[in-house]
Design an enzyme around this catalytic site. Structure first.
Site, mmCIF file in Angstrom:
data_model
loop_
_atom_site.group_PDB
_atom_site.id
_atom_site.type_symbol
_atom_site.label_atom_id
_atom_site.label_comp_id
_atom_site.label_asym_id
_atom_site.label_seq_id
_atom_site.Cartn_x
_atom_site.Cartn_y
_atom_site.Cartn_z
ATOM 1 N N TRP A 7 52.783 -71.615 2.235
ATOM 2 C CA TRP A 7 52.060 -71.375 0.969
ATOM 3 C C TRP A 7 50.912 -72.373 0.763
ATOM 4 O O TRP A 7 50.123 -72.223 -0.154
ATOM 5 C CB TRP A 7 53.037 -71.445 -0.216
ATOM 6 C CG TRP A 7 54.082 -70.370 -0.217
ATOM 7 C CD1 TRP A 7 54.238 -69.370 0.712
ATOM 8 C CD2 TRP A 7 55.122 -70.169 -1.186
ATOM 9 N NE1 TRP A 7 55.310 -68.568 0.379
ATOM 10 C CE2 TRP A 7 55.872 -69.036 -0.779
ATOM 11 C CE3 TRP A 7 55.509 -70.832 -2.354
ATOM 12 C CZ2 TRP A 7 56.972 -68.565 -1.514
ATOM 13 C CZ3 TRP A 7 56.601 -70.361 -3.082
ATOM 14 C CH2 TRP A 7 57.328 -69.238 -2.669
ATOM 15 N N LYS A 8 50.857 -73.395 1.595
ATOM 16 C CA LYS A 8 49.807 -74.430 1.484
ATOM 17 C C LYS A 8 49.722 -74.951 0.043
ATOM 18 O O LYS A 8 50.733 -74.991 -0.644
ATOM 19 C CB LYS A 8 48.468 -73.883 2.012
ATOM 20 C CG LYS A 8 48.613 -73.311 3.440
ATOM 21 C CD LYS A 8 47.314 -73.059 4.142
ATOM 22 C CE LYS A 8 47.599 -72.508 5.550
ATOM 23 N NZ LYS A 8 46.408 -72.285 6.323
ATOM 24 N N GLU A 94 45.566 -78.551 9.518
ATOM 25 C CA GLU A 94 44.930 -79.115 8.315
ATOM 26 C C GLU A 94 45.356 -80.569 8.102
ATOM 27 O O GLU A 94 44.589 -81.379 7.590
ATOM 28 C CB GLU A 94 45.264 -78.239 7.094
ATOM 29 C CG GLU A 94 44.514 -76.909 7.161
ATOM 30 C CD GLU A 94 45.242 -75.717 6.568
ATOM 31 O OE1 GLU A 94 46.163 -75.902 5.749
ATOM 32 O OE2 GLU A 94 44.881 -74.575 6.932
ATOM 33 N N GLY A 170 42.739 -68.772 8.437
ATOM 34 C CA GLY A 170 41.998 -68.476 7.210
ATOM 35 C C GLY A 170 40.657 -67.795 7.429
ATOM 36 O O GLY A 170 39.852 -67.714 6.511
ATOM 37 N N GLY A 226 49.923 -67.604 6.686
ATOM 38 C CA GLY A 226 49.345 -68.379 5.578
ATOM 39 C C GLY A 226 49.043 -67.467 4.398
ATOM 40 O O GLY A 226 49.937 -67.060 3.664
ATOM 41 N N GLY A 227 47.776 -67.116 4.252
ATOM 42 C CA GLY A 227 47.313 -66.331 3.099
ATOM 43 C C GLY A 227 48.181 -65.124 2.773
ATOM 44 O O GLY A 227 48.512 -64.888 1.597
HETATM 45 P P1 13P Z 1 46.255 -67.879 7.568
HETATM 46 O O1 13P Z 1 47.368 -66.874 7.828
HETATM 47 O O2 13P Z 1 45.794 -67.869 6.140
HETATM 48 O O3 13P Z 1 45.161 -67.739 8.556
HETATM 49 O O4 13P Z 1 46.890 -69.337 7.791
HETATM 50 C C1 13P Z 1 47.623 -69.600 8.935
HETATM 51 C C2 13P Z 1 48.266 -70.922 8.809
HETATM 52 O O5 13P Z 1 47.603 -71.950 8.804
HETATM 53 C C3 13P Z 1 49.727 -70.951 8.654
HETATM 54 O O6 13P Z 1 50.224 -72.239 8.785
#
Ligand code: 13P
Length: 245
Positions: A7-8, A94, A170, A226-227
């Protein structure tokens, strides 16, 4: 298969509870597919209480390599375990690129997680520049070696590896399944026979349209989303695709 949702740094507590509720209310009780979600630290306790009976596991997005003490702002592996975590992400790109994590700090975090019985998910992957220079395999192998030197091959294989090319995170540009498979095969060979059961996940712009093609590849054991993990219906669709395999 394992489907993980990172979920960041998104949402407030009420959003995390809402999303957890939506996931928990769907019947994935008897699924062979493991589901792990990674909320922000502050939301872990609440989310963990909501999903604990729903066959969904919870993890931290980062951890300290240290056990306790004068480390302002840090969260130890034991603290994560204490609030219901079973997993922790280690070395997400990240963290490496925006927060100065080095191969050594990533390896120490991986070791700290194993030490307390958390399953670390080691994130590896190359930048666009490294990709364009044809250095993908070299970069990924170097990232794996740094951890292997610290915890040994057995230790490395008792966690999970996630291949996440930086140019795909992303951006809406997932790797081609064949591209990802070729890197996964390299990872698999680096792990050797102790890694026969080690899960190797793909992450980077996964969604319900492209996940199945990825998941059917021989050495891809699931995804780190992620998203698309922030929308319950979309994330559940991805889980359903994994369940077909
Ligand atoms: P996205 O699916 O948003 O590209 O992110 C991937 C991610 O960094 C999962 O840890």
């Amino acid at each position: 298969m394992l489907v993980a949702g990172n979920w960041k740094m998104n949402g407030l507590l009420r959003d995390a509870e809402y999303l957890a509720d939506k996931l928990a209310s769907r019947n994935i009780q008897n699924s062979k597919t493991e589901v792990v979600i990674f909320p922000p630290f502050l939301h872990i306790s609440a989310v963990s209480r909501i999903v604990q009976k729903a066959n969904i596991q919870v993890g931290g997005q980062n951890c300290s390599a240290l056990k306790s003490g004068a480390n302002t702002g840090e969260i130890s592996c034991e603290m994560l375990l204490d609030v219901g975590c079973s997993h922790v992400l280690v070395g997400h790109s990240e963290r490496r690129s925006l927060h100065g994590e080095t191969e050594t700090s990533v390896a120490n975090k991986y070791a700290a997680a194993l030490d307390v019985g958390l399953t670390p998910i080691l994130c590896v992957g190359e930048s666009l520049e490294q990709h364009d220079l044809g250095k993908t395999q070299e970069v990924v192998l170097r990232q794996l070696s740094a951890v292997k030197e610290t915890v040994g091959l057995g230790g490395l294989c008792s966690g999970i590896i996630a291949y996440e090319p930086l140019w795909s995170i992303g951006t809406g540009l997932a790797a081609l399944p064949s591209q990802a498979q070729s890197v996964h095969q390299t990872i698999r060979s680096c792990l050797g026979s102790p890694g026969a059961k080690t899960r190797v996940l793909y992450g980077g712009s996964l969604n319900s349209e492209n996940s199945l093609a990825m998941f059917v590849e021989k050495d891809i054991d699931g995804g780190l989303v992620g998203g698309a993990s922030l929308q319950s219906e979309e994330f559940l669709r991805i889980i359903k695709l994994a369940e077909q395999l």
